[in-house]
Motif scaffolding. Sequence first.
Motif, mmCIF file in Angstrom:
data_model
loop_
_atom_site.group_PDB
_atom_site.id
_atom_site.type_symbol
_atom_site.label_atom_id
_atom_site.label_comp_id
_atom_site.label_asym_id
_atom_site.label_seq_id
_atom_site.Cartn_x
_atom_site.Cartn_y
_atom_site.Cartn_z
ATOM 1 N N ASP A 136 -8.460 13.683 -11.525
ATOM 2 C CA ASP A 136 -8.564 12.229 -11.565
ATOM 3 C C ASP A 136 -7.435 11.576 -10.764
ATOM 4 O O ASP A 136 -7.661 10.620 -10.010
ATOM 5 C CB ASP A 136 -8.533 11.759 -13.020
ATOM 6 N N ARG A 137 -6.233 12.108 -10.918
ATOM 7 C CA ARG A 137 -5.092 11.540 -10.195
ATOM 8 C C ARG A 137 -5.167 11.871 -8.707
ATOM 9 O O ARG A 137 -4.669 11.104 -7.871
ATOM 10 C CB ARG A 137 -3.779 12.042 -10.796
ATOM 11 N N GLN A 138 -5.769 12.989 -8.357
ATOM 12 C CA GLN A 138 -5.959 13.317 -6.946
ATOM 13 C C GLN A 138 -6.911 12.317 -6.297
ATOM 14 O O GLN A 138 -6.690 11.862 -5.161
ATOM 15 C CB GLN A 138 -6.531 14.734 -6.814
ATOM 16 N N ALA A 139 -7.975 11.939 -7.014
ATOM 17 C CA ALA A 139 -8.902 10.941 -6.488
ATOM 18 C C ALA A 139 -8.210 9.588 -6.327
ATOM 19 O O ALA A 139 -8.424 8.881 -5.333
ATOM 20 C CB ALA A 139 -10.102 10.810 -7.424
ATOM 21 N N THR A 140 -7.360 9.240 -7.290
ATOM 22 C CA THR A 140 -6.611 7.986 -7.187
ATOM 23 C C THR A 140 -5.674 8.015 -5.985
ATOM 24 O O THR A 140 -5.521 7.019 -5.264
ATOM 25 C CB THR A 140 -5.808 7.741 -8.473
ATOM 26 N N LEU A 141 -5.042 9.171 -5.753
ATOM 27 C CA LEU A 141 -4.152 9.306 -4.606
ATOM 28 C C LEU A 141 -4.903 9.165 -3.290
ATOM 29 O O LEU A 141 -4.420 8.508 -2.351
ATOM 30 C CB LEU A 141 -3.424 10.654 -4.661
ATOM 31 N N GLU A 142 -6.083 9.765 -3.198
ATOM 32 C CA GLU A 142 -6.857 9.670 -1.963
ATOM 33 C C GLU A 142 -7.275 8.225 -1.685
ATOM 34 O O GLU A 142 -7.253 7.770 -0.533
ATOM 35 C CB GLU A 142 -8.090 10.566 -2.041
ATOM 36 N N LYS A 143 -7.609 7.497 -2.727
ATOM 37 C CA LYS A 143 -7.949 6.092 -2.557
ATOM 38 C C LYS A 143 -6.738 5.295 -2.083
ATOM 39 O O LYS A 143 -6.843 4.462 -1.165
ATOM 40 C CB LYS A 143 -8.468 5.521 -3.877
ATOM 41 N N ALA A 144 -5.582 5.580 -2.686
ATOM 42 C CA ALA A 144 -4.357 4.890 -2.265
ATOM 43 C C ALA A 144 -3.971 5.277 -0.840
ATOM 44 O O ALA A 144 -3.481 4.450 -0.064
ATOM 45 C CB ALA A 144 -3.215 5.225 -3.226
ATOM 46 N N ARG A 145 -4.212 6.534 -0.486
ATOM 47 C CA ARG A 145 -3.900 6.986 0.871
ATOM 48 C C ARG A 145 -4.799 6.305 1.904
ATOM 49 O O ARG A 145 -4.345 5.933 2.983
ATOM 50 C CB ARG A 145 -4.054 8.504 0.944
ATOM 51 N N ARG A 146 -6.070 6.139 1.557
ATOM 52 C CA ARG A 146 -6.977 5.449 2.476
ATOM 53 C C ARG A 146 -6.569 3.976 2.643
ATOM 54 O O ARG A 146 -6.576 3.439 3.759
ATOM 55 C CB ARG A 146 -8.412 5.537 1.946
ATOM 56 N N THR A 147 -6.190 3.352 1.539
ATOM 57 C CA THR A 147 -5.734 1.959 1.620
ATOM 58 C C THR A 147 -4.483 1.844 2.478
ATOM 59 O O THR A 147 -4.366 0.938 3.320
ATOM 60 C CB THR A 147 -5.466 1.407 0.210
ATOM 61 N N ALA A 148 -3.540 2.759 2.278
ATOM 62 C CA ALA A 148 -2.309 2.733 3.074
ATOM 63 C C ALA A 148 -2.603 2.960 4.550
ATOM 64 O O ALA A 148 -1.985 2.336 5.428
ATOM 65 C CB ALA A 148 -1.333 3.787 2.562
ATOM 66 N N ALA A 161 0.819 -1.208 0.000
ATOM 67 C CA ALA A 161 0.000 0.000 0.000
ATOM 68 C C ALA A 161 0.855 1.262 0.000
ATOM 69 O O ALA A 161 0.543 2.236 -0.686
ATOM 70 C CB ALA A 161 -0.942 0.000 1.208
ATOM 71 N N ARG A 162 1.945 1.240 0.757
ATOM 72 C CA ARG A 162 2.822 2.421 0.823
ATOM 73 C C ARG A 162 3.545 2.667 -0.494
ATOM 74 O O ARG A 162 3.647 3.806 -0.953
ATOM 75 C CB ARG A 162 3.838 2.241 1.949
ATOM 76 N N ARG A 163 4.042 1.604 -1.130
ATOM 77 C CA ARG A 163 4.735 1.794 -2.407
ATOM 78 C C ARG A 163 3.743 2.207 -3.499
ATOM 79 O O ARG A 163 4.068 3.024 -4.369
ATOM 80 C CB ARG A 163 5.452 0.518 -2.810
ATOM 81 N N SER A 164 2.541 1.672 -3.462
ATOM 82 C CA SER A 164 1.515 2.095 -4.424
ATOM 83 C C SER A 164 1.124 3.549 -4.186
ATOM 84 O O SER A 164 0.858 4.294 -5.148
ATOM 85 C CB SER A 164 0.278 1.196 -4.306
ATOM 86 N N LEU A 165 1.099 3.942 -2.928
ATOM 87 C CA LEU A 165 0.829 5.347 -2.611
ATOM 88 C C LEU A 165 1.907 6.247 -3.186
ATOM 89 O O LEU A 165 1.624 7.340 -3.696
ATOM 90 C CB LEU A 165 0.731 5.518 -1.102
ATOM 91 N N ASP A 166 3.161 5.810 -3.131
ATOM 92 C CA ASP A 166 4.254 6.604 -3.710
ATOM 93 C C ASP A 166 4.070 6.773 -5.216
ATOM 94 O O ASP A 166 4.315 7.851 -5.767
ATOM 95 C CB ASP A 166 5.596 5.925 -3.434
ATOM 96 N N VAL A 167 3.638 5.705 -5.891
ATOM 97 C CA VAL A 167 3.406 5.790 -7.333
ATOM 98 C C VAL A 167 2.301 6.803 -7.638
ATOM 99 O O VAL A 167 2.439 7.656 -8.524
ATOM 100 C CB VAL A 167 3.038 4.400 -7.894
ATOM 101 N N SER A 168 1.202 6.734 -6.904
ATOM 102 C CA SER A 168 0.104 7.680 -7.116
ATOM 103 C C SER A 168 0.532 9.108 -6.804
ATOM 104 O O SER A 168 0.134 10.059 -7.492
ATOM 105 C CB SER A 168 -1.100 7.284 -6.255
#
Length: 499
Positions: free
Chosen positions: A247-259, A203-210
């Motif tokens: 769109d990328r901000q929404a993806t980041l927020e989803k990744a942040r919630r997962t992390a 989750a953390r590495r995916s968050l970095d990508v986003s």
Amino acid sequence: MIPRVLALTFAFALVGVTAQAQRPGEPDPKNNTSAAVPCRSADDCPVLTLDDVRRRVLRTSPSARANRLEDQRAAAEVLNARGGFEPALVSGYEYKTQGGKDKLNVLRSGVRWPFDLPASPTLKVDYRRGLGSSIDPSVKTSRVGETRFGLSFSPLGGFRTDKSRAALDKAQLAPRRADALQARKRNQLLLKASKAYWDWVKARRSLDVSHDLLQLAERRQALVTKEARAGEIPAVDSIDAARTTADRQATLEKARRTAREKRIRLATFLWAEDGSPASFRYAAPDPDLPASVDTLRRAEAVELARTRRPMLQVMDLKRQKTQIEQRLAQERLRPKVKLEAQAVSYTDSPLNISDVKVGVEVDQPFFFRTQRSNVERAEIDLRDLELKQKVARRTVRADIESALAALSQARRRAQSAQRNEQLTQKLRRAEQRRFEQGEGTLFVLNKREQSLAKARKQSIAARISALKAYATYQWATGTIGDPYVSAESRNETGDLGGD
């Protein structure tokens, strides 16, 4: 067009540096919110490794601490069983008067000491004094009293075992059973913590990508908006850039919630020394593929698991316990005959023996129905355990084969995903060069960036799957806790930094 191309080229060159400097870190432990904050330095946010997590879990987790109580339970069980062979004092006094004279004055005192030997011998030492006008003649003695030394035993039973010896034999299995139970719970705890750790890393590495993808879109939006206001490009390009950023901000927020969810899950395994929940502020490492395992040596892995898996050890000890109960039930099929011989002294000197007392006692049911039922029940339990052991060994083999297959497949998937990431990276660079030369479009470049981010996330997920499969393989072979067993027993492992 030239200023636009130069500006975007500068943004592409700058994003690689800013992405590293501005990656989101873990939440400040002083902040009750779960929002991620950047790690300003290595000291503020040290990298958390799997080895750190496992050692911390075994040392401070309440589950691990409760698991270590099994040794004390086993020691208490052995102590209780040894109590069946300790000497016991048996004493009593009875006094009654009538008309100012002693009617009954009886003193009894003695020691019973059973021995852990065949035939169940018991040493008996008794002193008796019985006075009074209305005392039973069989109890009446002189004022000196009488002393008896004797031995009782069962000549027809108790050669293989008896009730006390069977209890002690079963209790002596308790320390080994405690070790096996501890190993089973420890391995399960380590597997759960390892999977939670790798989920957090993913989750953390995916968050970095986003986060990197969003930074690139934000910088491009700022440049495109500036050019659109200057009339150098159509205004629709600035709208498209803003849409991409949103769109990328929404993806980041989803990744942040997962992390955040995975961090909270991992934090449940980390505790402070005083038993309180520990603060959590760590950086995730860049996961590498685990060491390869020779799948052709499957038979060796299965044999290793049969000797190391705690589940099989627990079942084997339960089988030994049932065998002890079976021997005891078979011993009770014999008639219960008890012989006793005593030397009696009627003087002040206990060694001045003047009489001998012998006795025999027979306790035998006519049909031995209860005893035969106990034997049959023990044999059924033993057979049931043997069948369950066969199923357990088959299950262990299946666990090994499943873990090896998952590990092999995950490694191939990770290698394919890495190759896909490399090719996608080349496509993105080629499209960037076309865009810089004025031959490409912003829409296609955004698609290439999205494809690269997706490939990077797939590569991360594939590597994490391989690492989780390797942890499962360690659990399946019963070796996941090997590096930590001695340290756990000594309680000398080091603490984690960053708390």
